[in-house]
Design a protein around this motif. Structure first.
Motif, short mmCIF file in Angstrom:
data_model
loop_
_atom_site.label_atom_id
_atom_site.label_comp_id
_atom_site.label_asym_id
_atom_site.label_seq_id
_atom_site.Cartn_x
_atom_site.Cartn_y
_atom_site.Cartn_z
N ASP A 194 34.36 35.55 26.28
CA ASP A 194 33.61 34.83 27.32
C ASP A 194 33.94 33.34 27.40
O ASP A 194 33.11 32.53 27.84
CB ASP A 194 32.09 34.99 27.11
N ASN B 84 43.30 33.14 26.76
CA ASN B 84 43.45 33.93 27.99
C ASN B 84 44.91 34.19 28.28
O ASN B 84 45.80 33.47 27.83
CB ASN B 84 42.79 33.20 29.16
N ILE C 179 38.68 38.56 34.68
CA ILE C 179 38.00 37.52 35.43
C ILE C 179 38.91 37.05 36.56
O ILE C 179 40.14 37.16 36.47
CB ILE C 179 37.62 36.33 34.51
N ASN D 98 32.26 34.25 35.74
CA ASN D 98 31.71 35.35 34.95
C ASN D 98 32.73 36.49 34.88
O ASN D 98 33.21 36.96 35.91
CB ASN D 98 30.41 35.85 35.58
N ASP D 99 33.05 36.92 33.65
CA ASP D 99 34.04 37.99 33.51
C ASP D 99 33.38 39.36 33.42
O ASP D 99 32.15 39.48 33.27
CB ASP D 99 34.96 37.74 32.31
N THR D 100 34.21 40.39 33.52
CA THR D 100 33.75 41.78 33.43
C THR D 100 34.37 42.40 32.19
O THR D 100 35.60 42.49 32.07
CB THR D 100 34.17 42.58 34.67
N THR E 205 37.75 39.65 41.25
CA THR E 205 36.55 40.31 40.73
C THR E 205 35.29 39.74 41.37
O THR E 205 34.20 40.27 41.16
CB THR E 205 36.44 40.13 39.20
N SER F 127 34.50 36.34 40.91
CA SER F 127 34.06 35.12 40.22
C SER F 127 35.09 34.67 39.20
O SER F 127 35.63 35.48 38.43
CB SER F 127 32.73 35.35 39.52
N TRP F 128 35.34 33.35 39.16
CA TRP F 128 36.12 32.73 38.08
C TRP F 128 35.19 32.18 36.99
O TRP F 128 35.65 31.53 36.04
CB TRP F 128 36.98 31.59 38.61
#
Length: 361
Positions: free
Chosen positions: A311, A316, A272, A281-283, A276, A278-279
């Motif tokens: 999510d 983190n 995230i 929505n993660d991938t 990417t 966006s802070w």
């Protein structure tokens, strides 16, 4: 008359030369019979050396001796030999050779010798025999040995103890079980990331540092009734099952007799950050069982990323030093050097040393 005198001198010279030639083979024998061995002044027998883990460069001991003597002026090679006490130097270790008559060892140096060479057990006192082998020439000619001195050495280790997890995820084979690491030697707070698939147990190492059935092992205190208490027990235990089925878990276990507990938390990892797009929505990344890593190939801009699980921001990782080593929660955002398509690898396979890599394709 002059000629007669010359002949007489020549005859004496010839006899002298032949005598010297015949005695050459006995020169070292004569020297050996007239040599005396070195004498160790420090340390003295009975000295106890407790090596200081907090001061690795500090002096642990200084060996001082009086040189051996030979019947001719010569350079003397002094070899410090060590052996386990009581073995009569049947298997001596040549630690160092010097032409001096003194040698200082730091705590770190002597600890390496004690653990790595002599095989002493960390934090346990053991007696070690020491003597000086003195010799001259290139081939240990005329070696003589000092009187033996016996000292006790208590070494240390900075290696953290390990705890294995054999189970269904790897065929119940202790020898190949993945490991959890404690925070330091003597600690019992084990942790690590492990792929779990079905029931498992925890197992300690034996004296050789290996996992094997017959070692101390722990299961859940519930016994075999199928419930899970997160409390560990050695006898009458039941197997443990991951709480959310097969998956990648952060596992903690404490085998201290006053604690005896464990926890297993499922994690699914993602990338995230502004790099990417966006802070918020993660991938999601994909777990690669062959390499025990999480991977993804994706486009990034020259901005920043972090890694997070499930999510949420509860768990983190960032990188404080920018050195590829991850720090939990408070870790600094990771800078992407330039825009492009990257292969990103997240590696939790070494407990307590978690890393990542960004490779531009």
């Amino acid at each position: 008359m002059k000629n007669l005198k010359i002949l007489f001198i020549a005859a004496i010279s010839l006899v002298s030369f032949n005598s010297c030639d015949e005695e050459d083979d006995n020169i070292f024998e004569i020297q050996s019979s007239e040599s005396t061995a070195a004498i160790i002044n420090l340390p003295t027998s009975g000295t106890g050396l407790v090596l200081d883990i907090s001061n690795p460069t500090g002096t642990a001991t200084t060996i001082v001796w009086e040189d051996a003597t030979y019947n001719i002026p010569t350079v003397i090679n002094n070899t410090i030999q060590l052996a386990i006490a009581g073995t009569n130097f049947e298997t001596p270790f040549d630690v160092v050779t010097t032409t001096n008559n003194y040698l200082a060892w730091t705590n770190e140096e002597l600890n390496g010798i004690a653990v790595g060479l002599l095989g002493l057990t960390p934090f346990t006192s053991a007696d070690v025999d020491m003597h000086i082998k003195s010799s001259i020439g290139d081939n240990d000619s005329e070696a003589v040995y000092s009187e033996m001195v016996t000292v006790s050495i208590t070494p240390y280790t900075t290696e953290a103890p390990k705890l294995g997890i054999p189970g269904n995820h790897q065929g119940w084979d202790p020898a190949s079980a993945p490991s959890l690491f404690a925070s330091a030697y003597g600690e019992t707070d084990y942790e690590g990331y492990v792929w779990l698939d079905g029931q498992h147990k925890f197992i300690a190492t034996n004296d050789e540092g290996d996992y094997a059935w017959g070692n101390t092992d722990w299961g859940d205190a519930s016994g075999t009734d199928g419930s899970y208490t997160q409390v560990l027990i050695e006898d009458g235990e039941g197997n443990i099952a991951p709480p959310n089925g097969a998956g990648y878990y952060f596992v903690q276990a404490n085998t201290d007799a006053d604690v005896l507990e464990y926890s297993e938390t499922l994690h699914n990892w993602a990338v995230i950050g502004s790099a990417t797009g966006s802070w918020d929505n993660d991938t999601d990344m994909t777990y690669d069982s062959a390499t025990s890593t999480w991977t993804i190939t994706m486009d990034l801009t020259a901005e920043e990323i972090k890694f997070r699980s499930n999510d949420t921001w509860d768990w983190n990782y960032g990188d404080d030093e920018g050195d590829g080593t991850l720090e939990l929660s408070s870790g600094t955002n990771i800078s992407v050097p330039s825009a492009g398509n990257y292969t990103i690898v997240l590696d939790f396979s070494t407990p307590r040393h978690y890393t990542y890599s960004l490779t531009l394709n």
